[in-house]
Design an enzyme around this catalytic site. Sequence first.
Site, short mmCIF file in Angstrom:
data_model
loop_
_atom_site.label_atom_id
_atom_site.label_comp_id
_atom_site.label_asym_id
_atom_site.label_seq_id
_atom_site.Cartn_x
_atom_site.Cartn_y
_atom_site.Cartn_z
N SER A 106 41.47 30.95 48.11
CA SER A 106 41.82 30.34 46.83
C SER A 106 42.10 28.84 47.03
CB SER A 106 43.03 31.06 46.22
OG SER A 106 43.25 30.66 44.90
N ASP A 144 36.46 38.52 40.61
CA ASP A 144 37.52 37.50 40.59
C ASP A 144 37.57 36.82 39.23
OD1 ASP A 144 39.33 35.50 41.09
OD2 ASP A 144 38.40 34.82 42.93
N HIS A 155 40.20 38.59 43.23
CA HIS A 155 40.63 37.34 43.85
C HIS A 155 41.30 37.56 45.20
CE1 HIS A 155 41.56 33.13 43.90
NE2 HIS A 155 42.86 33.35 44.01
#
Length: 702
Positions: free
Chosen positions: A554, A642, A674
């Site tokens: 991320s 995601d 995610h």
Amino acid sequence: MEHQRISDAFGGVGGFPTPVSAHVREEQFGGIHAFTVTTEWSQTDLVQNSRLHYLQQWTLITDPKDHNSIKTVIPGQCVPLSGELLSAFSPIQSLRAVVREMGDQQFLEIWHNHGIRKSLNLTALKMHGKVYNEAPFACLSWSSCENKLLYVAEKNRNETQAGDAPCIEDRNLYHEEWGEGLTNRSHSVLCMLDLESFTIRVLEGVPDTVSPGQALWAPSGDSLYFIGWLHKPYRLGLKFCSNRRSDLFRLDLKGYCERISEGNSSVSCPRLSPDGSVLIYQLGEVFGPHNQCLCLQQLELQSGKITTILDVVLRSQPTQFAGMYEPLPLHCWSEDGQKVVFSSARRNWKDLYMFDRRTKTITFLSNKPTDHSRVYGSWKLLTIQKDLMVVCCSSPSTPPTLRVEFLPAAGEAVTWQTLQQPTTFDFQWTIMDIQPELEEEDTCYSDLDFTAILVRPPHSLPETKIPLVIFIHGGPHSHFPAEWNSTAAGLAALGFAVLMVNYRGSIGFGQESILSLIGHIGNQDVKDVHKAVITALQRDLTLDSQRLAVMGGSHGGFVACHLIAQYPEFYKVCVARNPVINAATLLGTSDIVDWRYSSAGCNYSYTNIPSDMILDKLLKMSPIYHAFKIRNPVLLLLGAKDRRVSPHQGLELYKHLKSRNVQTRLLWYPEDGHSLSRVDTQADCFLNTVLWLQRHLVTHTE
């Protein structure tokens, strides 16, 4: 052969059980006074590709002369759990309520000492949709009289308010959801089981403009409190976001509902004192940083007076309390109702604290904050009941273990009892405090430092240089506490050193550190991580400066891709999990669009339309802006589902690198989101990450 060695290493560090909840019951056996501690655990099984859950009990027999002194610990057997979504013990008889899922059916069960008392098929009743078992909504709350039970479920869409079938023109109507990790969660309702009639009732009176959750009974049992998250004008992602507009409400069983909290704020974790006189809850700002330092509010139920009893910490010294950043456990009160016990981040640590409402003082209940040689770096409170604290402890070299102790009297030290002997690995780990370069200091927030944790592999030869993996956390407003991390442990077991960096903007340093990153993302965080690497290489000469890898997910992937682009001579290989690559194109695809504006230092409004200025700023702070400089290998790990960072972000970088013949590889996980949290995904990611690092770091030594 190498594949098997890597898989075995991951299995050796990834299979340790972790306690996720605990319950304490006080009992008398003849003249023996005892406490029963029931814990629920989660454990990864790579053979079944699943996470197993089980219960284990300990009986703690106290000293006859001092019931707050544990004399004997008797462990119980592990009992496997199957299909349990939620469970809760009643306050007096220790009845156990369970929400269980079997196939596409959900059941609500009530258990007592002689087996199951009652089971209801919630799906067949068709009173509501699926029961919520995810944070922040989930709850399973007993009334003090034990004849009512609260839970949260999806509002039934099969009928209109008038009870008619839905209009045919609405059969394809779009229903907003609460974002990543909350698929099929759109509009929640509060549900009550009446244990006298064993009937389910969807409670009326909740404003239709909010989704309720985190409900608990008022002392009288004829009303309840809940948190309501506002729908209007549209929903934003809730997971990992403590900055969503929400309020504390009171609802009686006749349908009268009133808002209790004040102003435009984010409210969470209501907790009622043992005597029922006070309700505390956490309060934060709306928008801005998605995770933040929270204050603790107190509502006096009789007068309705609301006061702040623990405020936001703007900046703290290294050995001081640094603020409240994490949700309160369900049971956090001392028996006398004067003290609140909780865990929270402090720099590289997760510490255990006791806050005294009378004296307004905070006491460390974990190791002394000045002790950097302590065995455990992370102390997570699971529960405190009857003044007995149950805590999960770990460190980078010690997997999670369970410890217990009674709340100390004023001036007394805490002597912790470990319920099971922990496993310890021969990993060396050290804490580094780092000052940014003077030219990198934020003029608005000067004199802020940051930290890192260095984990070294065991038994490295003095003359051997060790490859270093720089592990960067996501968020960006999260942190790496000195706790057990199976990825770092697996890499260390295979001969890598791992540097986990808490750059400015991480939690645990006060609110000013968090705010310092706003508007400086892609610059301050990148340079902080690079500074940490330089510092580590200077302090530990056994680290190989020619074999440096960057890795993160991320926002951590965002920083990793910046580093591999901006320092191509320095970092030799990159692994990025669901990385943010182009913040400009992410504006229209992320479930937390507000954060995309805030990250660039811009105010967010629901009515915002991207301007040339904001798009230009977002593009220039993104890795894609520097991607033409990348020449070293990049591995991309993407979850197709995601909703926080679209997989098309990683695909954009992948296509660019392919067009320039830069060595790259993309792994696509069609059933993951995610967090890439499925067991088979995690095992595959670790295997491919290590193979990628070995292949390309070895190449750079030849």
